[in-house]
Motif scaffolding. Structure first.
Motif, PDB file in Angstrom:
ATOM      1  N   GLY A   1      47.068 -11.158  21.434  1.00  9.12           N
ATOM      2  CA  GLY A   1      47.344 -12.564  21.696  1.00  9.12           C
ATOM      3  C   GLY A   1      48.821 -12.820  21.831  1.00  9.12           C
ATOM      4  O   GLY A   1      49.655 -11.916  21.716  1.00  9.12           O
ATOM      5  N   CYS A   2      49.193 -14.096  22.037  1.00 13.28           N
ATOM      6  CA  CYS A   2      50.593 -14.400  22.349  1.00 13.28           C
ATOM      7  C   CYS A   2      51.500 -14.326  21.137  1.00 13.28           C
ATOM      8  O   CYS A   2      52.721 -14.269  21.281  1.00 13.28           O
ATOM      9  N   GLY A   3      50.948 -14.278  19.917  1.00 15.11           N
ATOM     10  CA  GLY A   3      51.783 -14.188  18.738  1.00 15.11           C
ATOM     11  C   GLY A   3      52.309 -12.795  18.465  1.00 15.11           C
ATOM     12  O   GLY A   3      53.239 -12.621  17.686  1.00 15.11           O
TER      13      GLY A   3
ATOM     14  N   ARG B   1      33.420   3.241  16.392  1.00 18.34           N
ATOM     15  CA  ARG B   1      32.282   3.160  17.304  1.00 18.34           C
ATOM     16  C   ARG B   1      31.941   1.703  17.599  1.00 18.34           C
ATOM     17  O   ARG B   1      31.751   1.315  18.743  1.00 18.34           O
ATOM     18  N   HIS B   2      31.865   0.876  16.541  1.00 20.21           N
ATOM     19  CA  HIS B   2      31.557  -0.544  16.735  1.00 20.21           C
ATOM     20  C   HIS B   2      32.779  -1.379  16.386  1.00 20.21           C
ATOM     21  O   HIS B   2      33.308  -1.299  15.275  1.00 20.21           O
ATOM     22  N   VAL B   3      33.246  -2.175  17.340  1.00 12.15           N
ATOM     23  CA  VAL B   3      34.427  -3.012  17.159  1.00 12.15           C
ATOM     24  C   VAL B   3      34.006  -4.471  17.249  1.00 12.15           C
ATOM     25  O   VAL B   3      33.281  -4.860  18.176  1.00 12.15           O
ATOM     26  N   VAL B   4      34.479  -5.280  16.307  1.00 17.35           N
ATOM     27  CA  VAL B   4      34.276  -6.720  16.367  1.00 17.35           C
ATOM     28  C   VAL B   4      35.590  -7.358  16.808  1.00 17.35           C
ATOM     29  O   VAL B   4      36.644  -7.116  16.200  1.00 17.35           O
ATOM     30  N   VAL B   5      35.519  -8.144  17.854  1.00 16.32           N
ATOM     31  CA  VAL B   5      36.687  -8.864  18.373  1.00 16.32           C
ATOM     32  C   VAL B   5      36.553 -10.320  17.970  1.00 16.32           C
ATOM     33  O   VAL B   5      35.541 -10.966  18.280  1.00 16.32           O
ATOM     34  N   VAL B   6      37.549 -10.842  17.270  1.00 13.55           N
ATOM     35  CA  VAL B   6      37.528 -12.234  16.832  1.00 13.55           C
ATOM     36  C   VAL B   6      38.319 -13.066  17.827  1.00 13.55           C
ATOM     37  O   VAL B   6      39.545 -12.948  17.921  1.00 13.55           O
ATOM     38  N   GLY B   7      37.609 -13.893  18.580  1.00 13.36           N
ATOM     39  CA  GLY B   7      38.234 -14.751  19.576  1.00 13.36           C
ATOM     40  C   GLY B   7      37.915 -14.330  20.994  1.00 13.36           C
ATOM     41  O   GLY B   7      38.164 -13.184  21.372  1.00 13.36           O
ATOM     42  N   ALA B   8      37.364 -15.263  21.782  1.00 11.17           N
ATOM     43  CA  ALA B   8      37.026 -14.982  23.180  1.00 11.17           C
ATOM     44  C   ALA B   8      38.045 -15.620  24.109  1.00 11.17           C
ATOM     45  O   ALA B   8      37.699 -16.139  25.173  1.00 11.17           O
ATOM     46  N   GLY B   9      39.318 -15.599  23.706  1.00 12.99           N
ATOM     47  CA  GLY B   9      40.387 -15.958  24.624  1.00 12.99           C
ATOM     48  C   GLY B   9      40.679 -14.786  25.545  1.00 12.99           C
ATOM     49  O   GLY B   9      40.007 -13.752  25.511  1.00 12.99           O
ATOM     50  N   LEU B  10      41.707 -14.932  26.357  1.00 13.57           N
ATOM     51  CA  LEU B  10      42.010 -13.877  27.326  1.00 13.57           C
ATOM     52  C   LEU B  10      42.357 -12.562  26.651  1.00 13.57           C
ATOM     53  O   LEU B  10      41.985 -11.490  27.133  1.00 13.57           O
ATOM     54  N   ALA B  11      43.054 -12.604  25.513  1.00 11.15           N
ATOM     55  CA  ALA B  11      43.395 -11.365  24.811  1.00 11.15           C
ATOM     56  C   ALA B  11      42.147 -10.686  24.271  1.00 11.15           C
ATOM     57  O   ALA B  11      41.959  -9.475  24.421  1.00 11.15           O
ATOM     58  N   GLY B  12      41.277 -11.467  23.634  1.00 13.38           N
ATOM     59  CA  GLY B  12      40.062 -10.889  23.072  1.00 13.38           C
ATOM     60  C   GLY B  12      39.125 -10.349  24.131  1.00 13.38           C
ATOM     61  O   GLY B  12      38.540  -9.269  23.976  1.00 13.38           O
ATOM     62  N   LEU B  13      38.980 -11.084  25.223  1.00 15.12           N
ATOM     63  CA  LEU B  13      38.103 -10.635  26.301  1.00 15.12           C
ATOM     64  C   LEU B  13      38.647  -9.373  26.956  1.00 15.12           C
ATOM     65  O   LEU B  13      37.887  -8.453  27.292  1.00 15.12           O
ATOM     66  N   THR B  14      39.971  -9.322  27.129  1.00 13.07           N
ATOM     67  CA  THR B  14      40.573  -8.121  27.701  1.00 13.07           C
ATOM     68  C   THR B  14      40.358  -6.921  26.800  1.00 13.07           C
ATOM     69  O   THR B  14      39.986  -5.830  27.265  1.00 13.07           O
ATOM     70  N   ALA B  15      40.585  -7.101  25.503  1.00 12.89           N
ATOM     71  CA  ALA B  15      40.346  -6.013  24.557  1.00 12.89           C
ATOM     72  C   ALA B  15      38.894  -5.560  24.617  1.00 12.89           C
ATOM     73  O   ALA B  15      38.601  -4.355  24.639  1.00 12.89           O
ATOM     74  N   ALA B  16      37.969  -6.512  24.664  1.00 13.96           N
ATOM     75  CA  ALA B  16      36.539  -6.182  24.701  1.00 13.96           C
ATOM     76  C   ALA B  16      36.190  -5.374  25.949  1.00 13.96           C
ATOM     77  O   ALA B  16      35.431  -4.397  25.883  1.00 13.96           O
ATOM     78  N   LEU B  17      36.734  -5.756  27.094  1.00 10.07           N
ATOM     79  CA  LEU B  17      36.434  -5.038  28.333  1.00 10.07           C
ATOM     80  C   LEU B  17      36.969  -3.613  28.289  1.00 10.07           C
ATOM     81  O   LEU B  17      36.279  -2.656  28.680  1.00 10.07           O
TER      82      LEU B  17
ATOM     83  N   VAL C   1      54.221 -14.300  25.117  1.00 11.45           N
ATOM     84  CA  VAL C   1      53.588 -15.512  25.633  1.00 11.45           C
ATOM     85  C   VAL C   1      53.380 -15.426  27.143  1.00 11.45           C
ATOM     86  O   VAL C   1      54.184 -14.834  27.856  1.00 11.45           O
ATOM     87  N   GLY C   2      52.302 -16.041  27.626  1.00 12.50           N
ATOM     88  CA  GLY C   2      52.013 -16.106  29.054  1.00 12.50           C
ATOM     89  C   GLY C   2      50.735 -15.374  29.382  1.00 12.50           C
ATOM     90  O   GLY C   2      50.380 -14.398  28.714  1.00 12.50           O
ATOM     91  N   VAL C   3      50.017 -15.844  30.380  1.00 14.45           N
ATOM     92  CA  VAL C   3      48.725 -15.244  30.723  1.00 14.45           C
ATOM     93  C   VAL C   3      48.840 -13.743  30.999  1.00 14.45           C
ATOM     94  O   VAL C   3      48.084 -12.950  30.430  1.00 14.45           O
ATOM     95  N   PRO C   4      49.766 -13.281  31.866  1.00 14.63           N
ATOM     96  CA  PRO C   4      49.811 -11.832  32.127  1.00 14.63           C
ATOM     97  C   PRO C   4      50.080 -11.016  30.872  1.00 14.63           C
ATOM     98  O   PRO C   4      49.442  -9.978  30.642  1.00 14.63           O
ATOM     99  N   THR C   5      51.027 -11.463  30.043  1.00 12.30           N
ATOM    100  CA  THR C   5      51.374 -10.692  28.853  1.00 12.30           C
ATOM    101  C   THR C   5      50.275 -10.740  27.804  1.00 12.30           C
ATOM    102  O   THR C   5      50.059  -9.760  27.077  1.00 12.30           O
ATOM    103  N   VAL C   6      49.569 -11.845  27.716  1.00 11.69           N
ATOM    104  CA  VAL C   6      48.440 -11.916  26.781  1.00 11.69           C
ATOM    105  C   VAL C   6      47.332 -10.962  27.227  1.00 11.69           C
ATOM    106  O   VAL C   6      46.692 -10.295  26.395  1.00 11.69           O
ATOM    107  N   VAL C   7      47.093 -10.870  28.527  1.00 13.79           N
ATOM    108  CA  VAL C   7      46.118  -9.907  29.030  1.00 13.79           C
ATOM    109  C   VAL C   7      46.556  -8.480  28.692  1.00 13.79           C
ATOM    110  O   VAL C   7      45.740  -7.648  28.267  1.00 13.79           O
ATOM    111  N   VAL C   8      47.848  -8.200  28.844  1.00 10.84           N
ATOM    112  CA  VAL C   8      48.355  -6.884  28.465  1.00 10.84           C
ATOM    113  C   VAL C   8      48.151  -6.640  26.971  1.00 10.84           C
ATOM    114  O   VAL C   8      47.807  -5.532  26.555  1.00 10.84           O
TER     115      VAL C   8
END
Length: 509
Positions: A481-483, A11-27, A488-495
């Motif tokens: 994230g890219c690891g 129900r409640h998820v904590v996302v560590v990191g507000a990079g593109l991967a974290g923000l995408t997961a949060a959305l 690696v790369g913006v599109p794949t990190v968003v995915v």
């Protein structure tokens, strides 16, 4: 069989990191109905897509220079749209995403130049005029091959969670083999175009994957598809806000906050509280955040430290080359420079050997020169300009004797001297603001081996063989994230952010 979720549903998820991967997961998590809190050590979103504002001097002090300290190339706007769609928004509601034409200006050691257009007709004409009719026809065949390669890979190998290497056994795997995806990138590109300059244009992207084109899997031509066919874009400022790549994570963060996601900026995670094989809370210096599930997006060494263990691998991870970047605020415009210029040296194969195998600086460097003010003049003060130069270089583990704090200023001068000799004169006397980023700086930011490009995309570190997003020994933690996958790369990190969300809420993400 659908990819397994974390157990039980969260129900409640904590996302560590507000990079593109974290923000995408949060959305995606918020769109699926989860309560989400994002914890970020910086005072702003972005992660690797960082930002820095530098004041100018004298008459150029007003407004300052707005720097993107991470990626400068954005592709695949349809993939960038998906996180906002998860909360009922559109990318155009938040950003002015401008297509760049040409996507790149490519300059070569012999003095020639080729503009890289994403439109088929324009690029074919460019090749016909600058190279040959034979290679113009070859480009058309190459373009078809790249498009088919992308279509085969996207749903099965990129936008997919893996629980086992057997998950990739499918008709698409056979199709990828028939397309030559398991051959080598450089020779495969050479089947379509004869001109060495064109071969470079359509294969240099392998460096982002950490592998020389002659050794990279031909499947990684999918990156060339993203660059040279899907198009390169740039977020232009709007409503008084600065543009730049920084505008993308800011748009995601604003949309997430409007959708009800809570943010904790300036809060570095110090501990993950555990009970058995579950994480029960994320702890920062300021507070304890109870969690049903956790998404971790920092670089792998930080993730392993927080989890208390690193997974065993039969062969240690191989890291991608790093980058030395010089950001220059200038007191005069450089109108002869386009948005992205690739300055190729005369050397090619030896360049990759130097930075990947020998751990030395490029003796004849190929450089990416970016002038974002060509698209958004507001990123520099009136009458000024802003240019960044990226030089690929060895990561710290392959070049432990390179003292970047000592050699950085000299290497900056060397790079500017090389560019001046190639007709790109960034006069040092015009520099009124400057910022350098070396592998040592990337390492201080927590990036493994001092590289922002994470683990290399060798065969043993690709697809189901890349570090997975479900770490063993803990039931309710997912990585993004890219690891991790897909890479690696913006599109794949968003995915990767979407894939992490799917691990928690399934197809609802």
């Amino acid at each position: 069989m659908p990819p397994r979720r974390t157990v039980p549903p969260a129900r409640h998820v904590v996302v560590v990191g507000a990079g593109l991967a974290g923000l995408t997961a949060a959305l995606h998590l918020r769109g699926a109905g989860c309560e989400v809190t994002v914890v970020e050590r910086e005072q702003f979103p972005g992660g690797r897509a960082g930002r820095l504002d530098l004041p100018g001097k004298g008459p150029h002090a007003d407004g300052g220079f707005r720097l993107d300290t991470g990626p400068t190339v954005l592709t695949m706007p349809d993939l960038l749209e998906a996180p906002l769609a998860a909360v009922g928004e559109k990318l155009g509601d938040r950003l002015d995403l401008v297509p760049l034409d040409p996507a790149y200006h490519a300059r070569f050691a012999d003095g020639s130049a080729i503009d890289v257009h994403t439109g088929a007709d324009a690029m074919e004409q460019e090749i016909r005029e600058k190279v040959s009719a034979r290679d113009a026809a070859g480009y058309r065949r190459l373009r078809e091959w790249l498009g088919e390669l992308y279509r085969v890979q996207m749903s099965t190998f990129i936008d997919a969670n893996f629980d086992s290497p057997f998950d990739v056994v499918s008709l698409d795997l056979a199709r990828l083999g028939l397309l030559g995806g398991f051959g080598r990138l450089g020779p495969r590109i050479g089947r379509f175009v004869d001109d060495e300059r064109l071969r470079r244009i359509f294969s240099f992207q392998a460096l982002y994957a950490g592998v020389p084109p002659e050794r990279a899997l031909a499947a990684y031509a999918v990156i060339a598809y993203m660059d040279t066919i899907a198009g390169v874009y740039f977020p232009r400022g709007r409503d008084g806000r600065p543009g730049g790549v920084r505008a993308l994570p800011q748009a995601y963060a604003d949309a997430a906050a409007d959708a009800g996601v809570a943010f904790r900026y300036g809060a570095e995670v110090t501990e993950l509280e555990r009970r058995g094989d579950r994480v029960t809370a994320v702890v920062t210096a300021q507070e304890r955040l109870a969690a049903d599930a956790v998404v971790l997006t920092p670089d792998l060494p930080v993730v392993h430290r927080l989890l208390g263990r690193a997974p065993r691998r039969p062969v240690p991870l191989r890291w991608s080359p790093s980058a030395f970047v010089v950001h220059l605020g200038l007191d005069r415009p450089v109108p002869t420079l386009g948005h992205h210029t690739i300055s190729f040296g005369g050397a090619w194969a030896s360049t990759f050997d130097e930075i990947i195998n020998r751990g030395t600086l490029m003796s004849d460097p190929s450089l990416l020169v970016t002038r974002p003010t060509a698209t958004d003049p507001a990123l520099a003060p009136p009458g000024g300009d802003y240019v960044s130069v990226l030089a690929p270089c060895p990561h710290l583990e392959s070049a432990p004797d390179l003292d970047w704090d000592r050699i950085g200023p000299r290497y900056r001068d060397e790079i500017l001297g090389v560019l001046a000799g190639r007709g790109i004169d960034l006069d040092p006397s015009s520099v009124v603001a400057e910022h350098r980023i070396s592998p040592a700086d990337w390492a201080r930011a927590g990036m493994a081996a001092g590289t922002p490009f994470a683990a290399a995309h060798t065969f043993a570190q690709t697809g189901p063989f890349r570090p997975g997003n479900l770490p063993r020994g803990v039931e309710n933690v997912v990585l993004a994230g890219c690891g991790t996958t897909p890479g690696v790369g913006v599109p794949t990190v968003v995915v990767s952010g979407k894939l992490a969300a799917q691990r928690i809420v399934g197809d609802a993400a």
